[in-house]
Write a protein that holds these residues in place. Structure first.
Motif, PDB file in Angstrom:
ATOM      1  N   LYS A   4       1.226  -1.537   0.590  1.00 27.17           N
ATOM      2  CA  LYS A   4       0.071  -0.187  -0.135  1.00 27.17           C
ATOM      3  C   LYS A   4       0.857   1.327   0.047  1.00 27.17           C
ATOM      4  N   SER A   9       0.468  11.624  -1.191  1.00 30.51           N
ATOM      5  CA  SER A   9       0.294  11.512  -2.588  1.00 30.51           C
ATOM      6  C   SER A   9       0.960  12.537  -3.771  1.00 30.51           C
ATOM      7  N   ASP A  49      -6.810  -1.224 -13.272  1.00 29.60           N
ATOM      8  CA  ASP A  49      -7.927  -2.150 -12.202  1.00 29.60           C
ATOM      9  C   ASP A  49      -7.294  -3.514 -12.675  1.00 29.60           C
ATOM     10  N   GLY A  56      -6.790  -4.649  -7.016  1.00 27.55           N
ATOM     11  CA  GLY A  56      -6.182  -3.470  -6.922  1.00 27.55           C
ATOM     12  C   GLY A  56      -6.777  -1.932  -7.779  1.00 27.55           C
ATOM     13  N   HIS A  57      -6.910  -0.960  -6.974  1.00 22.67           N
ATOM     14  CA  HIS A  57      -7.823  -0.326  -8.185  1.00 22.67           C
ATOM     15  C   HIS A  57      -6.012   0.939  -8.372  1.00 22.67           C
ATOM     16  N   GLY A  58      -6.456   1.721  -9.837  1.00 22.60           N
ATOM     17  CA  GLY A  58      -5.046   2.737  -9.643  1.00 22.60           C
ATOM     18  C   GLY A  58      -3.293   2.206  -9.932  1.00 22.60           C
ATOM     19  N   LEU A  78       2.321   2.794  -6.186  1.00 25.33           N
ATOM     20  CA  LEU A  78       1.333   2.747  -5.798  1.00 25.33           C
ATOM     21  C   LEU A  78       1.575   4.344  -5.474  1.00 25.33           C
ATOM     22  N   ASP A  79       1.518   5.285  -6.779  1.00 27.33           N
ATOM     23  CA  ASP A  79       1.293   6.427  -5.753  1.00 27.33           C
ATOM     24  C   ASP A  79       0.682   6.912  -7.504  1.00 27.33           C
ATOM     25  N   ASN A  82      -2.842   8.672  -6.964  1.00 26.98           N
ATOM     26  CA  ASN A  82      -3.544   8.867  -5.605  1.00 26.98           C
ATOM     27  C   ASN A  82      -3.034   7.282  -4.563  1.00 26.98           C
ATOM     28  N   ASN A  83      -2.397   7.536  -3.459  1.00 31.37           N
ATOM     29  CA  ASN A  83      -2.365   6.043  -2.916  1.00 31.37           C
ATOM     30  C   ASN A  83      -3.099   5.002  -2.770  1.00 31.37           C
ATOM     31  N   TYR A  84      -2.854   4.223  -3.884  1.00 28.92           N
ATOM     32  CA  TYR A  84      -3.514   2.739  -4.094  1.00 28.92           C
ATOM     33  C   TYR A  84      -2.610   1.956  -3.481  1.00 28.92           C
ATOM     34  N   GLU A  85      -3.388   0.014  -3.448  1.00 19.78           N
ATOM     35  CA  GLU A  85      -2.839  -0.809  -2.620  1.00 19.78           C
ATOM     36  C   GLU A  85      -3.134  -2.387  -3.539  1.00 19.78           C
TER      37      GLU A  85
END
Length: 96
Positions: A4, A9, A49, A56-58, A78-79, A82-85
């Motif tokens: 994550k 961000s 995605d 995950g997303h993004g 992972l950015d 935005n910050n994604y996971e």
């Protein structure tokens, strides 16, 4: 397992590559697409995605040389916006 992005961000987030999970005494990596080679983005980058093996997303998949000049493989940042996971799950049985 999951990774994550965290903190500010600013589109300069955590970059990961070559993820492995190997049972002691074996050489088999059970992580699917741990080198983020699929989908292929060539020498560019693209946001997805869900990619093969990962949910995950993004998810920003990009050519490593775009992030650090000496990297020669695809990576995940992972950015992306935005910050994604991202995550990957396994069912362990008698083989693992």
């Amino acid at each position: 397992m999951s990774f994550k992005g965290d903190g500010c961000s600013d589109s300069y987030g955590l970059i990961i590559d070559n993820v492995k999970l190997v049972r002691s005494g074996t050489y088999k990596n059970i992580v699917v697409n741990g080198g983020f080679e699929r989908p292929c983005v060539g020498k560019g980058w693209k946001i997805f995605d869900n990619i093969p093996g990962w949910q995950g997303h993004g998810i920003e998949v990009g050519w490593g040389g775009l992030y650090r000049c000496n990297w020669r493989s695809q990576v995940v940042e992972l950015d992306g916006h935005n910050n994604y996971e991202i995550s990957q799950k396994w069912n362990f049985n008698h083989r693992y």
